[in-house]
Design a protein around this motif. Structure first.
Motif, short mmCIF file in Angstrom:
data_model
loop_
_atom_site.label_atom_id
_atom_site.label_comp_id
_atom_site.label_asym_id
_atom_site.label_seq_id
_atom_site.Cartn_x
_atom_site.Cartn_y
_atom_site.Cartn_z
N THR A 159 0.80 -1.23 0.00
CA THR A 159 0.00 0.00 0.00
C THR A 159 0.83 1.28 0.00
O THR A 159 0.34 2.34 -0.39
N ALA A 160 2.09 1.21 0.44
CA ALA A 160 2.93 2.41 0.50
C ALA A 160 4.39 1.99 0.52
O ALA A 160 4.73 0.90 1.00
N PHE A 171 14.79 0.26 1.65
CA PHE A 171 13.51 0.44 0.98
C PHE A 171 12.44 -0.12 1.90
O PHE A 171 12.45 -1.31 2.24
N ALA A 172 11.53 0.74 2.37
CA ALA A 172 10.46 0.30 3.27
C ALA A 172 9.18 0.13 2.47
O ALA A 172 8.86 0.95 1.61
N TYR A 173 8.46 -0.95 2.76
CA TYR A 173 7.18 -1.15 2.08
C TYR A 173 6.15 -1.66 3.08
O TYR A 173 6.46 -2.43 3.99
N ALA A 174 4.91 -1.20 2.92
CA ALA A 174 3.82 -1.58 3.80
C ALA A 174 2.96 -2.63 3.13
O ALA A 174 2.59 -2.49 1.96
N VAL A 175 2.63 -3.68 3.87
CA VAL A 175 1.76 -4.74 3.38
C VAL A 175 0.43 -4.65 4.13
O VAL A 175 0.42 -4.56 5.36
N GLY A 176 -0.68 -4.66 3.40
CA GLY A 176 -1.98 -4.59 4.04
C GLY A 176 -3.10 -4.62 3.02
O GLY A 176 -2.85 -4.57 1.81
N TYR A 177 -4.32 -4.69 3.50
CA TYR A 177 -5.45 -4.75 2.58
C TYR A 177 -5.70 -3.37 1.99
O TYR A 177 -5.79 -2.38 2.72
N ASP A 178 -5.81 -3.27 0.65
CA ASP A 178 -6.00 -1.95 0.02
C ASP A 178 -7.44 -1.73 -0.44
O ASP A 178 -7.71 -0.79 -1.16
N TRP A 179 -8.35 -2.59 -0.05
CA TRP A 179 -9.78 -2.45 -0.36
C TRP A 179 -10.07 -2.53 -1.85
O TRP A 179 -11.15 -2.17 -2.31
N GLY A 180 -9.12 -3.05 -2.63
CA GLY A 180 -9.33 -3.18 -4.07
C GLY A 180 -10.44 -4.16 -4.42
O GLY A 180 -11.04 -4.08 -5.49
N LYS A 181 -10.71 -5.09 -3.51
CA LYS A 181 -11.79 -6.06 -3.75
C LYS A 181 -12.97 -5.81 -2.82
O LYS A 181 -13.81 -6.69 -2.61
N GLY A 182 -13.06 -4.58 -2.27
CA GLY A 182 -14.20 -4.22 -1.45
C GLY A 182 -14.23 -4.91 -0.10
O GLY A 182 -13.28 -5.58 0.32
N TYR A 183 -15.37 -4.76 0.57
CA TYR A 183 -15.53 -5.29 1.92
C TYR A 183 -15.34 -6.80 1.95
O TYR A 183 -14.73 -7.35 2.87
N MET A 184 -15.83 -7.48 0.91
CA MET A 184 -15.80 -8.95 0.92
C MET A 184 -14.37 -9.50 0.79
O MET A 184 -14.11 -10.64 1.13
#
Length: 356
Positions: free
Chosen positions: A303-304, A314-327
């Motif tokens: 996500t960032a 190099f720092a990177y954030a891993v997480g849900y980006d809501w690209g597939k909505g709530y489900m």
């Protein structure tokens, strides 16, 4: 001498697949999706903003170990963070329609900006005649506002065509990406007018704009797994191009396409990273139009991203980006910040081949 993070050997290889085995997780990460990352320009201090309404500040040691130094809250999800040039101040902004500045010495936090809608981005900048750092904020209320930190009212406001989705500053170059694919270029010597307005060369929604280190242009990333390289001046427009990234190989007539969520430029080499919802990141050389390295998927959307000031992390954030909505979300989805040590020639430009 041991490399960064202890065991990182500097191996020069022509292999374009990088490895993640030396990557280290930041301790005590946010509890919800991470929206932005930024390193201090003067030390290995990392600020992280999150949808859990908090800003966290970590000290990163030479071996990759991290220690939480400070945490403060907004009233709603935090969407952006940025350090001042001297590293003494951190600005954060978010869905509570305001921007706050945290003084890294006193750890005091004050509100310094307000909009009518969520504030998507905030960036420090400095002008030759100003008496200190200035602030620019961009909001879903379709305005960007300039702030002198000693005054409660904005010193200038510019109305954009649409909601501000992404914004970046380098030297006197301010680039603002909005909904409907507008991109506004502003010369901060004349901050109240658009130096140039264009529509993104990419066909779909803009996710990120990121300025080149030399401020001669910027990169744009979109939701359809494409990146565009754009120069500010028309004389350089022959160097503009776009390319596909963050897409799976076609299967029959179907190609899975992923959002390009962030673009970060290496502070020394001018090469850059792209990272996306496919969970991969890549390093690129825009001048050679060449991919330097690609990395395996990390187990969740990225996500960032950001580089530290020396270009060694190099720092990177891993997480849900809501690209597939709530489900698409689940309690098991990882939320973490990873530190990748830059080794050997991972981010170095390729030697150019001179044309005769």
């Amino acid at each position: 001498m041991a490399g960064l993070f202890g065991s990182a050997a500097s191996t020069s290889t022509s292999n374009t697949i990088g490895d993640l085995k030396n990557d280290v997780a930041v301790s005590n990460p946010p509890e919800d999706t991470i929206s932005d990352l930024t390193f201090s320009p003067t030390a290995d201090i990392l600020a992280v903003s999150s949808w859990d309404k908090k800003v966290r500040i970590y000290q990163i040691a030479g071996n990759g170990a991290s220690e939480g130094k400070h945490i403060y809250e907004h009233d709603a999800p935090v969407l952006s963070v940025d350090f001042s040039k001297d590293g003494n101040k951190l600005v954060s902004c978010g869905a509570d329609k305001q921007a706050k500045i945290c003084d890294l010495q006193s750890l005091q936090t004050v509100q310094v900006a307000a909009h009518d809608m969520p504030v998507k981005a905030a960036r420090f900048f400095e002008l030759p005649n100003s008496n200190g750092p200035m602030l620019v904020t961009g909001s879903w209320d379709k305005t960007i506002k300039y702030w002198d930190l000693r005054s409660q009212a904005p010193v200038g406001t510019v109305t954009c065509q649409e909601r501000v989705y992404s914004m970046d500053v380098r030297n006197s170059l301010l680039v603002v990406g909005t909904a409907d694919r507008y991109v506004n270029v502003i010369n901060l010597q004349e901050p109240l007018k658009f130096y140039k307005t264009l529509q993104s060369p990419l066909k779909w929604q803009t996710r990120v704009v990121s300025c080149f280190p030399d401020a001669s242009g910027f990169a744009i990333g979109s939701i359809e797994g494409r990146c565009a390289i754009q120069y500010v001046e028309d004389k350089d427009s022959g160097s503009n191009f776009s390319f596909k990234c963050h897409r799976d190989a076609p299967s029959g007539n179907i190609t899975d396409v992923y959002s390009l969520n962030d673009i970060s430029f290496h502070p020394q080499h001018g090469t850059f990273s792209t990272a996306g919802s496919d969970g991969t990141f890549h390093f690129w050389d825009k001048d050679a139009k060449h991919r330097l390295k690609g990395y395996p998927a990390v187990g969740g959307s990225i996500t960032a991203t950001t580089f530290n000031s020396s270009g060694t992390i190099f720092a990177y954030a891993v997480g849900y980006d809501w690209g597939k909505g709530y489900m698409g979300n689940s309690p098991n989805y990882p939320t973490k910040v990873m530190l990748h040590p830059i080794q050997g020639d991972e981010c170095k430009p390729r030697p150019s081949v001179k044309k005769r």
